[in-house]
Design a protein around this motif. Structure first.
Motif, PDB file in Angstrom:
ATOM      1  N   ARG A   1      -6.891  17.233 -14.449  1.00 49.32           N
ATOM      2  CA  ARG A   1      -5.287  15.620 -14.483  1.00 49.32           C
ATOM      3  C   ARG A   1      -3.990  16.594 -13.949  1.00 49.32           C
ATOM      4  N   TYR A   2      -3.289  16.909 -12.897  1.00 51.93           N
ATOM      5  CA  TYR A   2      -2.306  17.544 -12.858  1.00 51.93           C
ATOM      6  C   TYR A   2      -1.519  16.427 -13.069  1.00 51.93           C
ATOM      7  N   ARG A   3      -0.236  17.194 -13.915  1.00 52.71           N
ATOM      8  CA  ARG A   3       0.761  16.309 -13.914  1.00 52.71           C
ATOM      9  C   ARG A   3       1.822  16.287 -12.744  1.00 52.71           C
ATOM     10  N   TYR A   4       1.758  17.473 -12.563  1.00 51.58           N
ATOM     11  CA  TYR A   4       2.883  18.202 -11.483  1.00 51.58           C
ATOM     12  C   TYR A   4       1.825  18.356 -10.389  1.00 51.58           C
ATOM     13  N   GLY A   5       1.850  18.183  -8.557  1.00 54.03           N
ATOM     14  CA  GLY A   5       1.595  18.534  -7.742  1.00 54.03           C
ATOM     15  C   GLY A   5       1.713  19.752  -7.369  1.00 54.03           C
ATOM     16  N   LEU A   6       1.420  20.390  -5.929  1.00 49.67           N
ATOM     17  CA  LEU A   6       1.830  22.091  -5.895  1.00 49.67           C
ATOM     18  C   LEU A   6       3.330  21.623  -6.479  1.00 49.67           C
ATOM     19  N   PHE A   7       4.102  20.849  -4.936  1.00 47.15           N
ATOM     20  CA  PHE A   7       5.709  20.990  -5.251  1.00 47.15           C
ATOM     21  C   PHE A   7       6.122  19.966  -4.395  1.00 47.15           C
TER      22      PHE A   7
ATOM     23  N   GLU B   1      11.874  24.313  -3.278  1.00 47.89           N
ATOM     24  CA  GLU B   1      10.368  23.114  -4.483  1.00 47.89           C
ATOM     25  C   GLU B   1      11.223  22.089  -5.618  1.00 47.89           C
ATOM     26  N   ILE B   2      10.704  21.509  -5.553  1.00 57.30           N
ATOM     27  CA  ILE B   2      11.445  20.432  -7.050  1.00 57.30           C
ATOM     28  C   ILE B   2       9.544  19.885  -7.486  1.00 57.30           C
ATOM     29  N   PRO B   3       9.764  19.202  -8.049  1.00 55.69           N
ATOM     30  CA  PRO B   3       8.444  19.366  -9.148  1.00 55.69           C
ATOM     31  C   PRO B   3       8.263  17.771  -8.273  1.00 55.69           C
ATOM     32  N   ASP B   4       6.749  17.543  -8.156  1.00 58.11           N
ATOM     33  CA  ASP B   4       6.319  16.827  -8.256  1.00 58.11           C
ATOM     34  C   ASP B   4       5.478  16.009  -8.660  1.00 58.11           C
ATOM     35  N   TYR B   5       6.602  15.020  -9.643  1.00 59.06           N
ATOM     36  CA  TYR B   5       5.514  14.372 -11.071  1.00 59.06           C
ATOM     37  C   TYR B   5       5.163  12.896 -10.194  1.00 59.06           C
ATOM     38  N   TRP B   6       4.204  12.737  -9.159  1.00 61.10           N
ATOM     39  CA  TRP B   6       3.398  12.184  -9.240  1.00 61.10           C
ATOM     40  C   TRP B   6       2.213  10.934  -9.830  1.00 61.10           C
ATOM     41  N   LEU B   7       2.672  10.731 -11.197  1.00 62.72           N
ATOM     42  CA  LEU B   7       2.208  10.479 -11.940  1.00 62.72           C
ATOM     43  C   LEU B   7       3.685  10.697 -13.181  1.00 62.72           C
ATOM     44  N   ARG B   8       4.168   9.534 -12.675  1.00 62.51           N
ATOM     45  CA  ARG B   8       5.554   9.673 -13.209  1.00 62.51           C
ATOM     46  C   ARG B   8       5.610   7.814 -13.547  1.00 62.51           C
ATOM     47  N   GLU B   9       5.025   6.954 -12.864  1.00 61.70           N
ATOM     48  CA  GLU B   9       4.616   6.177 -12.672  1.00 61.70           C
ATOM     49  C   GLU B   9       3.533   5.417 -13.224  1.00 61.70           C
ATOM     50  N   GLY B  10       2.509   6.877 -13.933  1.00 55.80           N
ATOM     51  CA  GLY B  10       1.035   6.514 -14.334  1.00 55.80           C
ATOM     52  C   GLY B  10       0.481   5.801 -13.345  1.00 55.80           C
ATOM     53  N   ASN B  11      -0.890   6.188 -13.252  1.00 50.32           N
ATOM     54  CA  ASN B  11      -1.909   6.019 -12.453  1.00 50.32           C
ATOM     55  C   ASN B  11      -3.086   4.683 -12.877  1.00 50.32           C
ATOM     56  N   VAL B  12      -2.839   3.566 -11.690  1.00 50.83           N
ATOM     57  CA  VAL B  12      -3.455   2.294 -11.771  1.00 50.83           C
ATOM     58  C   VAL B  12      -5.226   2.381 -11.757  1.00 50.83           C
ATOM     59  N   TRP B  13      -5.464   3.512 -10.515  1.00 51.71           N
ATOM     60  CA  TRP B  13      -6.862   3.766 -10.692  1.00 51.71           C
ATOM     61  C   TRP B  13      -7.655   4.314 -11.725  1.00 51.71           C
TER      62      TRP B  13
ATOM     63  N   GLU C   1       0.825  -1.068  -0.410  1.00 50.42           N
ATOM     64  CA  GLU C   1       0.029  -0.068   0.016  1.00 50.42           C
ATOM     65  C   GLU C   1       1.040   1.416   0.149  1.00 50.42           C
ATOM     66  N   ALA C   2       2.251   0.828   0.618  1.00 51.56           N
ATOM     67  CA  ALA C   2       2.490   2.701   0.931  1.00 51.56           C
ATOM     68  C   ALA C   2       3.947   2.563  -0.495  1.00 51.56           C
ATOM     69  N   GLU C   3       3.386   2.183  -1.683  1.00 51.28           N
ATOM     70  CA  GLU C   3       3.778   1.922  -2.720  1.00 51.28           C
ATOM     71  C   GLU C   3       3.061   2.737  -3.679  1.00 51.28           C
ATOM     72  N   GLU C   4       2.160   3.168  -3.285  1.00 57.83           N
ATOM     73  CA  GLU C   4       1.528   3.862  -4.037  1.00 57.83           C
ATOM     74  C   GLU C   4       1.181   5.905  -4.298  1.00 57.83           C
ATOM     75  N   PRO C   5       1.782   6.077  -4.762  1.00 60.17           N
ATOM     76  CA  PRO C   5       1.857   7.459  -4.846  1.00 60.17           C
ATOM     77  C   PRO C   5       0.693   8.551  -3.879  1.00 60.17           C
ATOM     78  N   ASP C   6       0.966   9.046  -3.584  1.00 57.07           N
ATOM     79  CA  ASP C   6      -0.391  10.477  -2.949  1.00 57.07           C
ATOM     80  C   ASP C   6      -0.772  11.092  -4.241  1.00 57.07           C
ATOM     81  N   ALA C   7      -1.509  11.347  -4.724  1.00 57.45           N
ATOM     82  CA  ALA C   7      -1.936  11.490  -5.452  1.00 57.45           C
ATOM     83  C   ALA C   7      -1.743  13.067  -5.700  1.00 57.45           C
ATOM     84  N   GLY C   8      -1.000  14.040  -6.382  1.00 60.17           N
ATOM     85  CA  GLY C   8      -0.552  15.053  -6.373  1.00 60.17           C
ATOM     86  C   GLY C   8      -1.913  15.866  -6.955  1.00 60.17           C
ATOM     87  N   LEU C   9      -3.044  15.829  -6.549  1.00 61.03           N
ATOM     88  CA  LEU C   9      -4.646  16.887  -7.184  1.00 61.03           C
ATOM     89  C   LEU C   9      -4.763  18.040  -6.663  1.00 61.03           C
ATOM     90  N   GLY C  10      -4.188  17.755  -5.383  1.00 60.20           N
ATOM     91  CA  GLY C  10      -4.546  19.369  -4.077  1.00 60.20           C
ATOM     92  C   GLY C  10      -3.333  19.806  -3.753  1.00 60.20           C
TER      93      GLY C  10
END
Length: 808
Positions: free
Chosen positions: A141-147, A158-170, A104-113
């Motif tokens: 569908r932001y490709r990068y979160g806040l930071f 601040e560095i880019p938060d590329y939460w979609l790097r490995e895709g979004n399984v959902w 479960e910890a492998e899932e990235p926090d979605a950078g949508l807020g």
């Protein structure tokens, strides 16, 4: 495949091999996560389809919740809990030698807020599905979160938060549902008899491509949708082959410009281009969403006039308020309605939640930005404004100043809050105090015109994530005492009141709290190399870094406490672990200075052997939903110390109380309602009252320098910002010093003495274990009143006129 652990194991191993082409022993935790994620998504697909089909067949009214943010956190654990299959998966993985928590910890926090606004939206979607309400979210569908927040030498970087790097399984891409959004260009007005027509020409087209995510109900068959829009260019790849070289570069610029719309959450708006991009984002969201909503309605209904009976559109703060002129545009330009009929449908369909009284967050858009970017929308806003101001003139002839205050367009700006109020049928605040301030101060004149529009809906949180998911130990303790009914009906938590003095329950709650503190202490040691005492008071302040949230007040108390211990080596205090977390906006210099100050203080205190580890200070970097799920269950004290009248509601305060932490706070936002529920003996209140704060703002009378001169503790603390006690040659806290000594906009110094007294009461109370956990149980018991289920039920009945529909 999830019916029992043997069936699950077999199905899982087969899917793992087919997806990754290797055996279990060769796969990574990421492989294991994506395999389980795909299985869960497929598992819910049948109910997802059935839910949408039943909404159509039953022709039920649906609500669309438009928000620029959805702070979802990790979803796998929540989905497994809601589907009631987590135990099966956990037992199956144990036999396979795998750890479900690690997967479960492998899932990235979605950078949508970013903060409370987006977390509220996520909790609301969860509650809609749990309560069988036909309700969907719509966002970007932001490709990068806040930071991603890094801390280097105590400074936020601040560095880019590329939460979609490995895709979004959902997510499921729905290319066939793509719509076009138009920017720029010009509008040609044509007369056709007694009517006008408007042609939008020479515009820049942007494709809005939807990605749908399931929103799974708790132990039911409802699966609603969160639709996220991705911005893509409208030029097909093969077109580039036919471009002359000079045009090719223009097309590349267009492609970059287009894709930037869904690239970052909250792009920097300190420049003209940044402001333009933010406005583009907002219109992109509402135009794509409303085109889709209207198309869905028309597939089933011929008469557009009945749309408010079948559709509710809710705007989460002012960001999506362009939905009002956009719906007018669609109804008039596309459906051929006249102004009055279109206006009637629009105002009956759209509702609006206000989330703040801070002037910086009450959006205004310069005409020079909006008019060329959204020419037809601006024309409609001008007409709305003209008609409204004419109405005001008829009622208040000659009162130019009143009309100017209430106008949508004023002083070269389009003001979004007046547009929202005028163009909707419901305006709600998010706590009793906030709603009172809206109708008695900020929006008083609008309230006097249309009082029936205004109402309160105090915010709420989903107990499924913040208690059942985040704190399984406490969940089991509660269930052992009052049964499992509270899981579906959180108001039943109130039954714990009867057991508040039960020694066995107090001991069980204390045992779970210690276990959670030990887990957090291990995380702090692993990630930061700081050893914290689990018998100490875990005093937690986690939220966005902002002057009004007053992290400074907390820091000053720590500095004062450190001075006391330092000067009195034999003094004995209850050990404290002060835990901070939060991000400062990249361009907010004062907030970033506060981050540096916290780290500077921590560096000194944590390495001072003379204080015998009685105080520790920890800053959790890159704070987000997943961090909150680890920190909140371990907290003893919840810091809710914003300047009274400034925090609209707060939801962190609710999450902490639900997990048994006691609140130290001002009479602000939902703190007031928490205090009313638990009683003054079960919360630590301090500071100016809201009316006192508002009176100071209106009439003056407060001088920060007087506090500096009168209170030696304050004088020492402020001097330490400048005199080298904590300051090194390359560190400068002058901005903090002068923001307080010259103005102190948020009354940090004024509330300091009261805050220190309240903190001493906290320390004294913590020493009486039975009394402390009696207070803790009372807070848990009353937290059910702040469930988002309760809040959504009120929205559904009182604003959206929405009925639940059980999916069969």
């Amino acid at each position: 495949m999830f019916h029992d652990k043997e069936t699950f194991k077999k199905a899982y191993l087969e899917r793992l091999i087919s997806m990754h082409g290797k055996g279990l022993e060769e796969t990574t935790p990421a492989d294991q996560y994506y395999t389980l994620g795909m299985m869960v998504r497929e598992y819910v697909s049948r109910n997802w389809i059935a839910t949408n089909n039943q909404y159509q067949v039953k022709d039920t009214k649906q609500v669309y919740y438009l928000s620029l943010e959805f702070l979802l956190g990790k979803l796998l654990k929540s989905y497994l809990i809601n589907l009631n299959i987590r135990t099966v998966c956990e037992e199956g993985f144990q036999e396979l030698g795998l750890d479900l928590e690690k997967i479960e910890a492998e899932e990235p926090d979605a950078g949508l807020g970013n903060g409370g606004l987006g977390r509220l939206a996520a909790d609301f979607l969860d509650s809609m599905a749990a309560l069988h309400y036909p309700g969907h979210g719509m966002g970007i569908r932001y490709r990068y979160g806040l930071f991603e927040q890094k801390i280097i030498d105590g400074y936020q970087v601040e560095i880019p938060d590329y939460w979609l790097r490995e895709g979004n399984v959902w997510e499921v891409r729905k290319s066939d549902k793509t719509v076009e959004v138009r920017f720029g260009g010009e509008v040609i007005t044509k007369e056709m008899g007694d009517t006008l027509s408007f042609d939008h020409v020479k515009y820049e087209p942007v494709l809005a491509v939807p990605y749908d995510m399931p929103v799974i109900g708790y132990h039911n068959k409802t699966v609603n949708s969160l639709r996220l829009w991705n911005a893509e260019s409208a030029i097909k790849d093969y077109d580039f082959d036919h471009m002359h070289n000079r045009h090719y570069h223009q097309m590349i610029e267009y492609k970059k410009s287009t894709e930037s719309i869904s690239e970052f959450l909250y792009p920097d708006d300190s420049t003209f281009d940044g402001k333009r991009l933010r406005l583009k984002q907002q219109y992109f969201l509402v135009s794509a969403s409303l085109q889709t909503i209207l198309a869905r309605y028309k597939r089933q209904h011929e008469d557009i006039a009945h749309m408010p009976e079948k559709i509710a559109i809710h705007t989460n703060d002012t960001h999506p308020v362009l939905a009002i002129p956009e719906l007018m545009r669609l109804l008039m330009d596309q459906e051929g309605l006249g102004w009055e009929e279109a206006w009637d449908i629009t105002t009956k369909t759209i509702s609006y939640t206000n989330h703040t009284i801070l002037s910086e967050a009450l959006e205004c858009w310069a005409i020079e930005v909006m008019a060329p970017l959204l020419p037809r929308i601006f024309m409609i806003i001008e007409e709305i404004n003209e008609r409204y101001c004419q109405k005001l003139w008829d009622q208040y002839p000659g009162e130019w100043e009143k009309i100017r205050r209430m106008a949508i367009i004023s002083d070269g700006y389009v003001r979004m809050a007046p547009l929202a109020i005028i163009g909707c049928h419901s305006v709600n605040g998010v706590s009793a105090l906030h709603s009172t301030i809206l109708v008695e101060d900020l929006m008083k004149e609008f309230y006097e015109e249309e009082p029936d529009k205004f109402n309160n809906k105090t915010n709420g949180i989903t107990h499924r994530r913040w208690l059942i998911g985040a704190n399984p130990g406490l969940t089991n303790v509660i269930t052992d005492v009052i049964g499992a009914g509270w899981k579906s009906s959180p108001s039943q938590l109130k039954r714990l009141i009867s057991y508040k003095n039960d020694a066995a329950l107090q001991q069980s709650v204390a045992k779970v709290k210690l276990e959670n503190k030990e887990k957090l202490a291990a995380l702090i040691w692993r990630d930061y190399g700081i050893k914290v005492d689990t018998s100490s008071i875990f005093d937690v302040h986690i939220k966005r870094i902002h002057a009004y949230k007053r992290q400074l007040l907390n820091v000053f108390h720590i500095m004062n406490l450190y001075k006391r211990v330092k000067e009195n080596p034999d003094i004995s205090i209850t050990p404290r672990t002060f835990i901070f977390g939060g991000k400062a906006a990249p361009g907010y210099h004062l907030a970033k200075s506060i981050v540096k100050l916290i780290h500077t203080i921590a560096e000194v205190i944590n390495h001072d052997p003379s204080i015998r580890d009685q105080i520790k200070v920890v800053f959790i970097r890159n704070y987000g939903v997943s961090h909150a799920e680890s920190i909140i269950p371990a907290a003893d004290v919840s810091e809710q110390i914003s300047t009274a009248s400034k925090e609209a509601s707060g939801t962190g305060n609710m999450k902490f109380m639900m997990n048994g932490a006691l609140t130290i706070g001002t009479l602000d936002g939902a703190n007031i309602e928490i205090a009313q529920k638990v009683g003054d003996d079960h919360i630590f209140l301090f500071g100016l009252r809201p009316d006192e704060v508002l009176d100071y703002y209106q009439h003056g009378g407060y001088h920060a320098r007087d506090m500096y001169n009168r209170d030696k503790r304050i004088r020492v603390i402020l001097d330490q910002l400048m005199n080298g006690t904590f300051v090194k040659e390359d560190v400068d806290f002058k901005s903090i010093y002068y923001s307080l000594i010259d103005y102190d906009e948020y009354f940090v110094l004024k509330d300091f003495p009261s805050y220190v007294d309240a903190q001493q009461t906290v320390e004294q109370s913590y020493q009486h274990t039975a009394s402390w956990y009696e207070k803790s149980i009372v807070n848990i018991a009353h937290s059910g009143a702040f469930s988002s289920d309760q809040t959504i039920s009120r929205y559904a009945k009182e604003i959206w006129d929405l009925e639940p529909l059980r999916v069969q």
